[in-house]
Design an enzyme around this catalytic site. Structure first.
Site, short mmCIF file in Angstrom:
data_model
loop_
_atom_site.label_atom_id
_atom_site.label_comp_id
_atom_site.label_asym_id
_atom_site.label_seq_id
_atom_site.Cartn_x
_atom_site.Cartn_y
_atom_site.Cartn_z
N ASP A 1 2.77 3.48 -11.79
CA ASP A 1 2.25 3.75 -10.44
C ASP A 1 3.19 4.69 -9.68
OD1 ASP A 1 0.32 3.29 -8.25
OD2 ASP A 1 2.09 2.50 -7.26
N ARG B 1 -0.75 11.79 -7.40
CA ARG B 1 -2.02 11.71 -6.65
C ARG B 1 -1.86 12.27 -5.24
NH1 ARG B 1 -3.14 5.82 -6.36
NH2 ARG B 1 -4.89 6.41 -5.07
N SER C 1 -3.68 0.70 -8.45
CA SER C 1 -2.34 0.99 -7.92
C SER C 1 -1.81 -0.21 -7.12
CB SER C 1 -2.43 2.24 -7.03
OG SER C 1 -1.33 2.34 -6.16
N HIS D 1 -0.03 -6.13 1.88
CA HIS D 1 -0.09 -4.71 1.55
C HIS D 1 -1.15 -4.06 2.42
CE1 HIS D 1 0.95 -1.53 -1.35
NE2 HIS D 1 -0.28 -1.08 -1.11
N LYS E 1 0.98 -3.31 -8.62
CA LYS E 1 2.25 -3.54 -7.92
C LYS E 1 2.36 -4.95 -7.39
CE LYS E 1 1.77 -0.11 -5.16
NZ LYS E 1 1.42 1.22 -4.77
#
Ligand code: URA
Length: 423
Positions: free
Chosen positions: A160, A167, A182, A81, A186
């Site tokens: 999320d 956001r 967040s 990520h 995930k």
């Protein structure tokens, strides 16, 4: 009462898990409106959350929907990520490269956030490419060809999904506990065994300095440990756009170019480093051995063929990626050395011409963006091109692009791309 919970956070008081659950799940279920949730998020963005509160928020978000069971996929699953940057198309190049090395990648990616781009928006610039895939098809594809990149499937971390989008348009992106919860909710819900996170640092990143990036990295590694997952965070520089292309379609084309053996040096260095780390973690081999394997698979063209296979499996047509024909060359008004590039501003410009969202339901234009001609440390003559802008419907003030460049008279010490690893 929701208002009391918001007020409590505004006063910077510690919330109980029940209070946090009431507002987060209330928002997921549509009982808490956007305006109350954005006010709550703003209170967090201003005051922060304690470590315990962040862990609790992560847990509530993680269990707000389904949790993926990847046990039907054989072997160690390593996920990657990025906290988001400008021109960061690493995932698109990395996933087929790692899969070509025999490490399965079942990847769920996100959309653009603030001035940063998102892998799913980028992949959707490939006509026909499906990012909404059922869990069964997702797992079948990974078992069949070794990789898949999809959006958050159906009901995965719906908290999320909704909070991320809110956001993005409410000025509450840049908050360490919100980013940590967040990302970690995930990653934990996506079922991978091991997780590598690219924590971007610098002007174009959500984290502007190494100190806050380290704080975010340590928090995510700690959350991972609480769930018995190995998390490795690599801090990397985002002081200038990664590679040359910024904008959805243009970035996919640059990732393809890399897999065909070309591409800009910084993008190559970063992609090779993350691919090596994932292969090393996935196969339990040394970084040296992993690097050799990654190089072999890139040079042989197997990684590129894996991308073709993945795109076909998800219905996309790689040779039909749209690129706007309305191209403007922006030239320097003076000669010198490019000493600084305002990367966040570059990201904002691409967003403003349609490459990202300004409002919640905006549609992205995949054909627009920027291709850099000059990067930091490059020599530029007066009237020489700094970059090209690919525009479509919207217009742009050329001065705002010129303002992104500082042209100096001396060479600065090059900043390292890979800063440190936290595990
Ligand atoms: N990436 C995410 O998934 N979430 C954030 O909040 C920031 C970057």
């Amino acid at each position: 009462m929701i208002l009391e919970i918001i007020n409590k956070k505004r006063r910077n008081e510690e919330l109980t898990k029940e209070e946090m659950k009431e507002i987060v799940m209330g928002y997921v279920e549509g009982k808490v409106p956007d305006y109350q949730m954005s006010s709550f998020l703003m209170a967090i963005a201003i005051h922060g959350l304690s470590k315990e509160e962040t862990l609790q928020l992560t847990d509530i978000m993680l269990h707000s929907g389904d949790v993926v069971d990847l046990s039907k996929i054989e072997g160690t699953i390593v996920d990657k990520h990025s906290t988001g940057g400008v021109g960061d198309k690493t995932t698109i190049a990395l996933v087929p490269l790692v899969a070509a090395c025999g490490v399965k990648v079942a990847k769920m990616s996100g959309r653009g956030l603030g001035h940063t781009g998102g892998t799913i928006d980028k992949l959707e610039s490939i006509p026909g490419f499906r990012t909404e895939v059922s869990e069964k098809d997702f797992i079948d594809q990974v078992n069949r060809i070794g990789c898949a990149v999809v959006g958050q499937t159906g009901n995965l971390v719906p908290a999320d999904k909704k909070m991320y989008a809110l956001r993005d348009v409410s000025g509450t992106v840049e908050s360490i506990p919100l980013i940590a919860s967040s990302i970690m909710s995930k990653k934990l819900a996506s079922g991978a065994d091991k997780i590598v996170i690219d924590v971007k640092v610098g002007d174009g990143a959500l984290m502007k300095d190494v100190k806050s990036a380290k704080q975010l990295a340590k928090l995510m590694v700690w959350i991972g440990k609480e769930y018995n997952k190995e998390v490795r965070c690599v801090l990397t520089s985002m002081e200038q756009p990664l590679g040359l292309a910024i904008g959805n379609g243009l970035e996919v084309l640059e990732a393809i170019d890399f897999l065909q053996g070309n591409g800009p040096e910084d993008f190559k260095e970063l992609t090779m480093h993350f691919a090596t780390t994932m292969v090393s973690m996935g196969k339990g081999i040394s970084m040296k051995k992993a690097r050799k394997l990654v190089e072999e698979k890139l040079i042989s063209g197997e990684a590129y063929l894996k991308l073709v296979e993945m795109v076909e499996a998800q219905g996309g047509k790689l040779d039909e990626i749209p690129v706007s024909k309305r191209v403007f060359s922006v030239q320097s008004s003076k000669g010198g050395i490019v000493s600084d590039i305002k990367t966040e501003k570059i990201g904002e410009i691409v967003r403003s011409i349609g490459g990202g969202r300004i409002e919640l339901h905006d549609k992205i234009d995949p054909s627009v963006g920027i291709v850099m001609t000059k990067k930091e440390g490059d020599l530029v003559m007066e009237q020489e091109e700094l970059l090209k802008v690919y525009l479509n419907q919207k217009d742009l003030k050329i001065q705002s692009v010129l303002d992104c460049f500082e042209i100096g008279d001396h060479l600065q010490k090059p900043r390292p791309l890979i800063i440190t690893t936290i595990k």
